[in-house]
Design a protein around this motif. Structure first.
Motif, PDB file in Angstrom:
ATOM      1  N   ARG A 202       0.818  -1.214   0.000  1.00  0.00           N
ATOM      2  CA  ARG A 202       0.000   0.000   0.000  1.00  0.00           C
ATOM      3  C   ARG A 202       0.856   1.271   0.000  1.00  0.00           C
ATOM      4  NH1 ARG A 202      -3.125  -3.996   1.773  1.00  0.00           N
ATOM      5  NH2 ARG A 202      -5.383  -3.785   1.640  1.00  0.00           N
ATOM      6  N   GLY A 203       2.166   1.096  -0.225  1.00  0.00           N
ATOM      7  CA  GLY A 203       3.035   2.251  -0.408  1.00  0.00           C
ATOM      8  C   GLY A 203       3.694   2.789   0.834  1.00  0.00           C
ATOM      9  N   HIS A 204       3.534   2.098   1.972  1.00  0.00           N
ATOM     10  CA  HIS A 204       4.141   2.574   3.223  1.00  0.00           C
ATOM     11  C   HIS A 204       5.487   1.874   3.401  1.00  0.00           C
ATOM     12  CE1 HIS A 204       0.345   4.526   4.288  1.00  0.00           C
ATOM     13  NE2 HIS A 204      -0.242   3.411   3.884  1.00  0.00           N
ATOM     14  N   THR A 205       6.538   2.459   2.837  1.00  0.00           N
ATOM     15  CA  THR A 205       7.834   1.788   2.807  1.00  0.00           C
ATOM     16  C   THR A 205       8.795   2.263   3.901  1.00  0.00           C
ATOM     17  OG1 THR A 205       8.551   3.407   1.152  1.00  0.00           O
ATOM     18  CG2 THR A 205       7.700   1.299   0.333  1.00  0.00           C
ATOM     19  N   ASP A 206       8.645   3.509   4.366  1.00  0.00           N
ATOM     20  CA  ASP A 206       9.553   3.978   5.404  1.00  0.00           C
ATOM     21  C   ASP A 206       9.094   3.485   6.777  1.00  0.00           C
ATOM     22  OD1 ASP A 206       8.111   6.662   6.826  1.00  0.00           O
ATOM     23  OD2 ASP A 206       7.403   6.112   4.818  1.00  0.00           O
ATOM     24  N   LEU A 207      10.035   3.385   7.709  1.00  0.00           N
ATOM     25  CA  LEU A 207       9.766   2.788   9.013  1.00  0.00           C
ATOM     26  C   LEU A 207       8.674   3.535   9.779  1.00  0.00           C
ATOM     27  CD1 LEU A 207      10.440   0.675  11.146  1.00  0.00           C
ATOM     28  CD2 LEU A 207      12.285   2.159  11.967  1.00  0.00           C
ATOM     29  N   LYS A 208       8.705   4.866   9.744  1.00  0.00           N
ATOM     30  CA  LYS A 208       7.719   5.657  10.479  1.00  0.00           C
ATOM     31  C   LYS A 208       6.307   5.385   9.982  1.00  0.00           C
ATOM     32  CE  LYS A 208       6.597  10.412  11.843  1.00  0.00           C
ATOM     33  NZ  LYS A 208       6.969  11.848  11.720  1.00  0.00           N
ATOM     34  N   SER A 209       6.158   5.343   8.655  1.00  0.00           N
ATOM     35  CA  SER A 209       4.841   5.090   8.055  1.00  0.00           C
ATOM     36  C   SER A 209       4.363   3.678   8.358  1.00  0.00           C
ATOM     37  CB  SER A 209       4.915   5.322   6.549  1.00  0.00           C
ATOM     38  OG  SER A 209       3.661   5.103   5.953  1.00  0.00           O
ATOM     39  N   LYS A 210       5.263   2.702   8.270  1.00  0.00           N
ATOM     40  CA  LYS A 210       4.903   1.309   8.562  1.00  0.00           C
ATOM     41  C   LYS A 210       4.454   1.162  10.017  1.00  0.00           C
ATOM     42  CE  LYS A 210       8.641  -0.870   7.218  1.00  0.00           C
ATOM     43  NZ  LYS A 210       9.552  -2.018   6.972  1.00  0.00           N
ATOM     44  N   ARG A 211       5.178   1.820  10.924  1.00  0.00           N
ATOM     45  CA  ARG A 211       4.807   1.766  12.334  1.00  0.00           C
ATOM     46  C   ARG A 211       3.418   2.333  12.570  1.00  0.00           C
ATOM     47  NH1 ARG A 211      10.220   3.946  15.422  1.00  0.00           N
ATOM     48  NH2 ARG A 211      11.336   1.962  15.616  1.00  0.00           N
ATOM     49  N   ALA A 212       3.146   3.482  11.933  1.00  0.00           N
ATOM     50  CA  ALA A 212       1.856   4.148  12.142  1.00  0.00           C
ATOM     51  C   ALA A 212       0.702   3.276  11.667  1.00  0.00           C
ATOM     52  CB  ALA A 212       1.847   5.493  11.419  1.00  0.00           C
ATOM     53  N   VAL A 213       0.836   2.716  10.468  1.00  0.00           N
ATOM     54  CA  VAL A 213      -0.232   1.877   9.908  1.00  0.00           C
ATOM     55  C   VAL A 213      -0.414   0.608  10.737  1.00  0.00           C
ATOM     56  CG1 VAL A 213      -0.921   0.492   7.915  1.00  0.00           C
ATOM     57  CG2 VAL A 213       0.043   2.753   7.567  1.00  0.00           C
ATOM     58  N   THR A 214       0.705  -0.020  11.096  1.00  0.00           N
ATOM     59  CA  THR A 214       0.633  -1.278  11.843  1.00  0.00           C
ATOM     60  C   THR A 214       0.088  -1.068  13.244  1.00  0.00           C
ATOM     61  OG1 THR A 214       2.571  -2.032  10.612  1.00  0.00           O
ATOM     62  CG2 THR A 214       1.946  -3.295  12.546  1.00  0.00           C
ATOM     63  N   LEU A 215       0.518   0.022  13.889  1.00  0.00           N
ATOM     64  CA  LEU A 215       0.005   0.310  15.225  1.00  0.00           C
ATOM     65  C   LEU A 215      -1.503   0.564  15.177  1.00  0.00           C
ATOM     66  CD1 LEU A 215       0.677   0.696  18.198  1.00  0.00           C
ATOM     67  CD2 LEU A 215       1.107   3.119  17.730  1.00  0.00           C
ATOM     68  N   GLY A 216      -1.951   1.316  14.170  1.00  0.00           N
ATOM     69  CA  GLY A 216      -3.384   1.554  14.004  1.00  0.00           C
ATOM     70  C   GLY A 216      -4.146   0.263  13.771  1.00  0.00           C
ATOM     71  N   ALA A 217      -3.585  -0.610  12.916  1.00  0.00           N
ATOM     72  CA  ALA A 217      -4.231  -1.902  12.649  1.00  0.00           C
ATOM     73  C   ALA A 217      -4.285  -2.755  13.903  1.00  0.00           C
ATOM     74  CB  ALA A 217      -3.472  -2.635  11.543  1.00  0.00           C
ATOM     75  N   SER A 218      -3.204  -2.749  14.703  1.00  0.00           N
ATOM     76  CA  SER A 218      -3.161  -3.543  15.931  1.00  0.00           C
ATOM     77  C   SER A 218      -4.191  -3.052  16.947  1.00  0.00           C
ATOM     78  CB  SER A 218      -1.758  -3.478  16.543  1.00  0.00           C
ATOM     79  OG  SER A 218      -0.803  -4.015  15.665  1.00  0.00           O
ATOM     80  N   ILE A 219      -4.346  -1.724  17.043  1.00  0.00           N
ATOM     81  CA  ILE A 219      -5.339  -1.160  17.969  1.00  0.00           C
ATOM     82  C   ILE A 219      -6.750  -1.554  17.545  1.00  0.00           C
ATOM     83  CG2 ILE A 219      -6.380   0.992  18.762  1.00  0.00           C
ATOM     84  CD1 ILE A 219      -3.560   2.217  18.677  1.00  0.00           C
ATOM     85  N   ILE A 220      -7.038  -1.472  16.238  1.00  0.00           N
ATOM     86  CA  ILE A 220      -8.363  -1.850  15.726  1.00  0.00           C
ATOM     87  C   ILE A 220      -8.648  -3.328  16.009  1.00  0.00           C
ATOM     88  CG2 ILE A 220      -9.688  -2.220  13.603  1.00  0.00           C
ATOM     89  CD1 ILE A 220      -8.308   0.380  12.564  1.00  0.00           C
TER      90      ILE A 220
END
Length: 296
Positions: A202-220
């Motif tokens: 989905r285009g989130h290649t940098d570490l900061k972006s990956k963390r943000a998306v994954t953390l959001g997914a984990s919370i959901i």
């Protein structure tokens, strides 16, 4: 985050997750919430930490690197084998047969059903790029709505009152043990592969972006599982008047459904929910195990 989180929920919510919380409620009686907390922390709390660790190090294999390359390879291979072909994948099929098929078709052949179940798993696993989308957008909403319907009905019209006597000495300890037996802590080591790949696609290649998306997914995923586990544990607690500790986990769950939705319609409705829960986990485990073995 919403799509990946929904898929992550379905991956975690599999065979063990349907049968452990109600039995924990049965054991704990009026102290069911204490048991639930122990279960949730040992199950999803540890699993989410595992996924976050993977994101930080790009793979769980890298998390194990301080142990040394040889030990890391052996341990990761053992984890994947247990979660894949040796324990968890067969368990998804066995639980589906026990909860979804046997109550409605007592004379059904388990071998024939297994062939059909794994043919569907294979078909949906072959295109790995679409696994998260299929599970997150299609299967998970149906699964969550079905479970919420059962839980709401069980809260509004409980099949019995809560017993003020616990059948075990330590509900929190039993909850932690049940959370460990669900194997989601280990499951997160291979589910993380799908989460990372889906995030990258989905285009989130940098570490900061990956963390943000994954953390959001984990919370959901964590919030959805919190509600479902809480409800299932409570349903088990309301059944403590009718069932004792000699009742199997599967029979307890089927008995609760029969009390909430009498007749064949209730069993059929629950059969679809149980089948979806186990199928989504089977797909995720097959895809992620194959991805690891291919890389190895």
């Amino acid at each position: 985050s919403i799509i990946i989180g929904a898929a992550l929920f379905a991956m975690f919510f599999g065979a063990g997750n349907m049968i452990f919380p109600p039995y924990l409620g049965l054991e704990s009686g009026e102290w069911w919430f204490s048991g639930f907390l122990g279960y949730y922390v040992a199950d999803i709390g540890l699993a989410i930490l595992t996924i976050i660790a993977q994101i930080n190090h790009n793979s769980f294999y890298n998390v194990l690197q301080p142990l040394g390359k040889r030990v890391a390879n052996i341990l990761m291979f053992a984890i994947v084998m247990c979660l894949g072909p040796l324990i968890s994948i067969p368990r998804t099929c066995a639980t589906t047969f026990e909860l979804s098929v046997s109550p409605l078709l007592p004379r059904a052949d388990v071998i024939a059903f297994s062939i059909i179940f794994f043919a569907v798993t294979l078909f949906l696993s072959l295109n790995e790029s679409k696994v998260v989308d299929v599970v997150g957008k299609v299967l998970t909403p149906v699964l969550i709505l079905g479970l919420l319907f059962l839980i709401v009905k069980g809260v509004l019209s409980p099949i019995s009152n809560l017993l003020d006597v616990k059948k075990i000495m330590n509900p929190i300890g039993s909850g932690i043990k049940a959370g460990d037996q669900s194997m989601d802590g280990l499951g997160a080591t291979v589910f993380g592969v799908l989460v990372i790949n889906s995030t990258l696609q989905r285009g989130h290649t940098d570490l900061k972006s990956k963390r943000a998306v994954t953390l959001g997914a984990s919370i959901i995923a964590g919030l959805c599982l919190f509600v479902i586990y809480l409800g299932l544990t409570y349903l088990g607690a309301t059944a403590s008047t009718f069932f004792d500790m000699h009742t199997s986990r599967a029979d307890l769950l089927i008995g609760i459904i029969g009390g909430l939705l009498p007749g064949k319609i209730g069993l059929a409705f629950f059969g679809v929910i149980a089948g979806l829960a186990c199928l989504t986990t089977s797909i995720a485990l097959t895809s992620s195990s194959a991805k690891y073995l291919q890389k190895l």
